[in-house]
Design a protein around this motif. Structure first.
Motif, PDB file in Angstrom:
ATOM      1  N   UNK A 142       0.812  -1.233   0.000  1.00 46.59           N
ATOM      2  CA  UNK A 142       0.000   0.000   0.000  1.00 46.59           C
ATOM      3  C   UNK A 142       0.832   1.263   0.000  1.00 46.59           C
ATOM      4  N   UNK A 143       1.904   1.270   0.791  1.00 46.80           N
ATOM      5  CA  UNK A 143       2.781   2.437   0.836  1.00 46.80           C
ATOM      6  C   UNK A 143       3.399   2.687  -0.531  1.00 46.80           C
ATOM      7  N   UNK A 144       3.913   1.642  -1.169  1.00 43.66           N
ATOM      8  CA  UNK A 144       4.547   1.810  -2.473  1.00 43.66           C
ATOM      9  C   UNK A 144       3.584   2.314  -3.529  1.00 43.66           C
ATOM     10  N   UNK A 145       2.354   1.787  -3.532  1.00 38.86           N
ATOM     11  CA  UNK A 145       1.361   2.207  -4.522  1.00 38.86           C
ATOM     12  C   UNK A 145       0.961   3.667  -4.327  1.00 38.86           C
ATOM     13  N   UNK A 146       0.694   4.059  -3.077  1.00 34.26           N
ATOM     14  CA  UNK A 146       0.280   5.433  -2.812  1.00 34.26           C
ATOM     15  C   UNK A 146       1.414   6.428  -3.045  1.00 34.26           C
ATOM     16  N   UNK A 147       2.653   6.030  -2.778  1.00 31.80           N
ATOM     17  CA  UNK A 147       3.762   6.935  -3.013  1.00 31.80           C
ATOM     18  C   UNK A 147       3.962   7.191  -4.501  1.00 31.80           C
ATOM     19  N   UNK A 148       3.711   6.204  -5.339  1.00 30.91           N
ATOM     20  CA  UNK A 148       3.788   6.428  -6.785  1.00 30.91           C
ATOM     21  C   UNK A 148       2.768   7.487  -7.202  1.00 30.91           C
ATOM     22  N   UNK A 149       1.557   7.382  -6.676  1.00 30.91           N
ATOM     23  CA  UNK A 149       0.519   8.368  -6.997  1.00 30.91           C
ATOM     24  C   UNK A 149       0.946   9.758  -6.518  1.00 30.91           C
ATOM     25  N   UNK A 150       1.508   9.834  -5.305  1.00 25.45           N
ATOM     26  CA  UNK A 150       1.894  11.143  -4.770  1.00 25.45           C
ATOM     27  C   UNK A 150       3.070  11.728  -5.531  1.00 25.45           C
ATOM     28  N   UNK A 151       4.003  10.901  -5.976  1.00 27.08           N
ATOM     29  CA  UNK A 151       5.138  11.412  -6.741  1.00 27.08           C
ATOM     30  C   UNK A 151       4.663  11.995  -8.069  1.00 27.08           C
TER      31      UNK A 151
END
Length: 261
Positions: A142-151
Motif C-alpha cells: 500500500x505504501x509503495x502504490x500510494x507513493x507512486x501516486x503522490x510522486x
C-alpha cells in the motif's frame, strides 16, 4: 520474461532494515503535517475564497502591487501596514502545501484530493511499520502504490508552480525545492522496493545475489549458514607480457651475456 530486481544492501548511513523503518516514520510525520496544512487551507478557501491570500500573492508575484501597500488596516485613525512579501509561507511554500497556485474553485478540488491522499499515506506508513516488524512483504505494497501516486501528483504540482511563477524568484525556488523532494521520494521508494524483494526472497528460499564487480563472477556469500566460495580468476599476466615468456636471441637488450671465468 525478464525479471526486474532492486538490490540495495545498505543505505548511506545504516542497514536496509533501519533505513526502511526511518522512511516509514518520516513519511508518517511529513504527510501528517501536510494533511493538517491542507485541511487548514481547505477551511480558509471555503470561508474566504481568494480574498485571503491568493489575490495578493498573485498580484505581488506579477509585480502589480508593492508588498508594503498590499494590506492596509485603519485602526483608531492610524494606518497599520501588514507586510507579506512573496517569500511568506502562503506565497511560497503554500503554493505546494495549500495549492495557492490555483484559484478558489480548482484549489478546493485539489485540496480535497490532497487530503485523501495524505491521510491514506499516513495510514499506509503505519501498515508499513507493521509489515517491517512482522516481516510480511505484502504490508509494504500500500505504501509503495500510494507513493507512486503522490510522486506523480508532486511532479504535476511542481510543473504548475513553474508555469505560474511569472519569473518570481521565490516561486521558482519553491518549485526547485519540491522538485528535489520528488526525487528524494523516488529514492525512498527504491529502498522500500529493495526491502520488499529481500523479504520475498528469504521467505521463498531464494539466496541473495551478490556480484563481484571486478571479475563479473559470483563473490563469496553466506545465506542461512551455507557458504558459496568461487575460485579467483586465473592469472593472465602472460597474456600482457608475451616477450618475457619466449627465448630471445643473444644480444637482445633484456638478455644478460653469459658469465665467463
Amino acid at each position: 520474461m525478464a525479471k526486474v530486481e532492486v538490490q540495495i544492501r545498505r543505505c548511506f548511513c545504516c542497514g536496509l532494515s533501519v533505513a526502511t523503518s526511518v522512511i516509514a516514520v518520516y513519511t508518517f510525520i511529513l504527510y501528517l503535517l501536510l494533511a493538517i496544512a491542507a485541511g487548514i487551507a481547505l477551511s480558509d478557501t471555503t470561508t474566504n475564497g481568494d480574498a485571503s491570500h491568493y489575490n495578493s500573492c498573485e498580484l505581488e508575484a506579477q509585480g502589480k502591487i508593492n508588498a508594503e501597500n498590499r494590506k492596509l488596516t485603519f485602526t483608531g485613525g492610524r494606518t497599520v501596514v501588514v507586510v507579506q512579501d512573496s517569500t511568506s509561507y502562503h506565497c511560497s511554500l503554500g503554493l505546494y502545501t495549500e495549492e495557492l497556485k490555483y484559484s478558489a474553485n480548482n484549489r478546493y478540488v485539489s485540496l480535497v484530493i490532497d487530503i485523501l491522499l495524505y491521510v491514506s499515506i499516513v495510514l499506509a506508513s503505519v501498515i508499513l511499520l507493521i509489515g517491517l516488524c512482522s516481516y510480511n512483504q505484502w504490508f509494504l505494497l500500500p505504501w509503495g502504490f500510494l507513493m507512486i501516486i503522490d510522486i506523480v501528483r508532486g511532479f504535476i504540482s511542481v510543473f504548475f508552480i513553474f508555469w505560474y511563477s511569472y519569473g518570481n524568484l521565490a516561486r521558482v525556488a519553491t518549485a526547485i525545492f519540491f522538485l528535489g523532494l520528488q526525487f528524494l521520494h523516488i529514492s525512498l521508494w527504491m529502498i522500500i522496493a529493495a526491502k520488499f524483494q529481500r523479504i520475498y526472497n528469504r521467505k521463498n528460499g531464494i539466496p541473495d545475489k551478490v556480484y563481484d564487480v571486478r571479475g563479473g563472477s559470483r563473490a563469496p556469500s553466506t545465506y542461512y549458514g551455507e557458504t558459496h566460495v568461487v575460485a579467483p580468476p586465473p592469472h593472465r599476466g602472460g597474456d600482457y607480457y608475451p616477450d618475457q615468456h619466449r627465448p630471445q636471441p643473444y644480444g637482445h637488450y633484456d638478455q644478460q651475456p653469459p658469465y665467463r671465468y
